[in-house]
Design an enzyme around this catalytic site. Structure first.
Site, short mmCIF file in Angstrom:
data_model
loop_
_atom_site.label_atom_id
_atom_site.label_comp_id
_atom_site.label_asym_id
_atom_site.label_seq_id
_atom_site.Cartn_x
_atom_site.Cartn_y
_atom_site.Cartn_z
N SER A 202 0.84 -1.20 0.00
CA SER A 202 0.00 0.00 0.00
C SER A 202 0.88 1.24 0.00
O SER A 202 2.09 1.17 0.19
CB SER A 202 -0.93 0.03 1.23
OG SER A 202 -0.18 0.17 2.42
N SER A 328 11.35 10.74 7.09
CA SER A 328 10.23 11.67 7.26
C SER A 328 10.76 13.05 7.61
O SER A 328 11.76 13.18 8.32
CB SER A 328 9.31 11.17 8.38
OG SER A 328 8.42 12.19 8.79
N TYR A 354 8.13 8.10 16.26
CA TYR A 354 8.29 7.95 14.81
C TYR A 354 9.43 8.83 14.31
O TYR A 354 10.32 8.38 13.57
CB TYR A 354 6.98 8.33 14.13
CG TYR A 354 6.95 8.14 12.63
CD1 TYR A 354 6.52 6.94 12.08
CD2 TYR A 354 7.29 9.18 11.78
CE1 TYR A 354 6.47 6.77 10.70
CE2 TYR A 354 7.24 9.02 10.40
CZ TYR A 354 6.82 7.82 9.87
OH TYR A 354 6.78 7.65 8.50
N LYS A 358 13.04 7.63 12.72
CA LYS A 358 13.40 8.02 11.36
C LYS A 358 14.73 8.76 11.32
O LYS A 358 15.51 8.61 10.38
CB LYS A 358 12.28 8.87 10.75
CG LYS A 358 11.01 8.09 10.42
CD LYS A 358 11.27 7.01 9.39
CE LYS A 358 9.99 6.34 8.91
NZ LYS A 358 10.25 5.30 7.90
N THR A 389 -1.28 8.99 2.48
CA THR A 389 -1.18 7.53 2.41
C THR A 389 -2.11 6.92 3.45
O THR A 389 -2.54 7.60 4.40
CB THR A 389 0.26 7.07 2.71
OG1 THR A 389 0.59 7.42 4.06
CG2 THR A 389 1.25 7.73 1.75
#
Length: 471
Positions: A202, A328, A354, A358, A389
């Protein structure tokens, strides 16, 4: 009333005829070298051949004119005939390619018949039309030389990054459209290159896998759900016509499954030319895996660290492999500490965890770029901008809703991944951080800058965590 016009251009190239033919035949990429084309899309499934259709949008003054091209003759590496139909004209493009001692010769003939008022106008400006056509074929010849320098950030781009807000504008779909104006074509032939894409069912991973398969690469996607993997592989094969698409099932949040995945791939013995570390999720609230690790750290940092290291034999085997780490822009706001990899020393925030992970992945990419250069491996960190997304909608639903009008689609977000995987000039760089095919700084503030000692502490901590699963 009609008016016929014919144009004939030719050029020599040092490239192989099959490289030239495969690039020209894919009219979905014509906007890379024909600057009168605003957009282009392949609208029929399968391999390109007789009957394949492409929808183009042509710029005519202040107007946008739709054209549908159909392949009417297709002799691989030798001859291509395309018929284009628009409201006011018909175009028949015939391309003949012949081998030479130093490469090949390309002969392009375009026959156009204009109708109605367009016939009257073209009759008056025929010289200008032919001159524009000649320039277009010259641009194609230049693109096929495929000798572009590695991009560098401009002074204006560096200033925008420092000022933060102008730099963040670049994360939006408008930043993408602005950057696209300066891009070079991707004419490299990647047929037969083997690509592994994690998180390939995806979002950015799916778009990346589909595009690279369409360009001829052998693609293996990695996902958690076997049923979904099967469906995605079938869809990619149908769309691209490329049967060399496969899948591996692994929950990349579990390190034992990561290692099992690497073992399976290594047992196949096939070199990996491109590894895309893309799998990820923004997890709220805090979660702990069945292996006892904080889930964000396990999935976003330790997993790609273990996978990249365990696949090193296959990356070495390529001789010119590329690792692409999908990071990111959120990492700009955070610093990572080797003593707090699992967010135990602060209140847990999914977006903070997160961002830290990253940043850690980018740091590892920089280290691999130095450590593995001797094996011909280049490493490229990137961030996709703000892309809409499934992961964003689940992880940051409020942000996705409020910012929807400026968010990129997955094609725009994945573009730099695809470019990093395919473009020739990318191999001239390693260890950089990319957005929209331009290198950017990895720090906007000294507060996020680590010392060499802190960097080494991270490397050591990740080795310790990885080694715990090697017993």
């Amino acid at each position: 009333m009609t008016h016929a016009l014919e144009m004939h251009e030719q050029f020599d190239s040092s490239r192989r005829s099959e490289d030239i033919f495969s690039y020209i035949a894919d009219f979905a990429r014509i906007d890379e070298w024909d600057h009168t084309i605003i957009s282009a899309e392949k609208t029929s499934d399968g391999l390109i051949g007789v009957g394949t259709k492409f929808d183009l949008m042509y710029k005519s003054g202040l107007r946008s004119v739709p054209i549908q091209y159909t392949v009417t003759e297709f002799v691989p590496s030798k001859k291509l005939v395309m018929t284009g139909e628009a409201a006011s004209f018909t175009a028949i493009d015939t391309v003949n390619i012949t081998d030479t001692a130093t490469g090949c010769h390309v002969n392009w003939h375009a026959g156009l018949e204009f109708r109605g008022s367009a016939a009257k106008v073209v009759r008056l400006i025929e010289g200008r039309v032919k001159k524009a056509g000649a320039q277009t074929i010259k641009d194609l010849a230049d693109a096929l030389e495929d000798n572009y320098p590695a991009p560098n950030a401009t002074g204006l781009q560096k200033l925008a990054d420092k000022l933060v807000l102008p730099g963040m504008f670049g994360f939006t779909k408008f930043g993408y459209k602005r950057a696209k104006k300066n891009w070079n074509p991707i004419t490299a032939n990647i047929h037969g290159k083997r690509v592994v894409v994690t998180g390939g069912t995806s979002g950015l991973g799916l778009t990346t896998a589909t595009e690279l398969a369409t360009m001829g690469a052998e693609v293996c996607i990695v996902g958690r759900n076997e049923s979904k993997c099967k469906d995605v592989v079938l869809d990619i094969i149908k769309t691209s016509g490329n049967s060399l698409v496969s899948y591996e099932v692994a929950d990349l949040g579990l390190i034992k499954e990561v290692k099992a995945l690497a073992t399976r791939l290594n047992s196949q013995g096939k070199a990996i030319d491109v590894l895309v570390n893309n799998a990820g999720a923004l997890l709220n609230p805090r979660q702990t895996t069945t292996e006892g690790l904080e889930a964000s750290f396990a999935l976003l940092l330790l997993s790609p660290y273990v996978l990249s290291n365990d696949l090193l034999p296959l990356l070495k085997k390529s001789g010119c492999a590329r690792i692409i780490n999908v990071s990111s822009g959120g990492m700009y706001a955070k610093r990572i500490s080797a003593s707090n990899l699992e967010s135990t020393k602060c209140e847990y925030s999914g977006s903070d965890a997160y961002a830290r992970a990253k940043r850690g992945l980018v740091m590892m990419g920089e280290e691999w770029a130095k450590d593995w250069a001797e094996f011909g491996i280049t490493v490229h960190n990137m961030h996709p901008g703000w892309a809409l997304t499934p992961g964003l909608e689940v992880g940051l639903p409020e942000f996705a809703t409020k910012m929807r009008r400026v968010l990129r689609d997955t094609q725009e977000g994945a573009d730099t991944i695809i470019w990093l995987a395919a473009a020739t000039e990318v191999a001239k760089t390693s260890g950089l951080f990319w957005l929209d095919r331009v290198p950017h700084t990895t720090h906007l503030s000294s507060k996020t800058q680590e010392t060499p000692e802190q960097r080494q502490s991270l490397v050591t901590a990740l080795k310790v965590h990885a080694n715990a699963f090697s017993k």
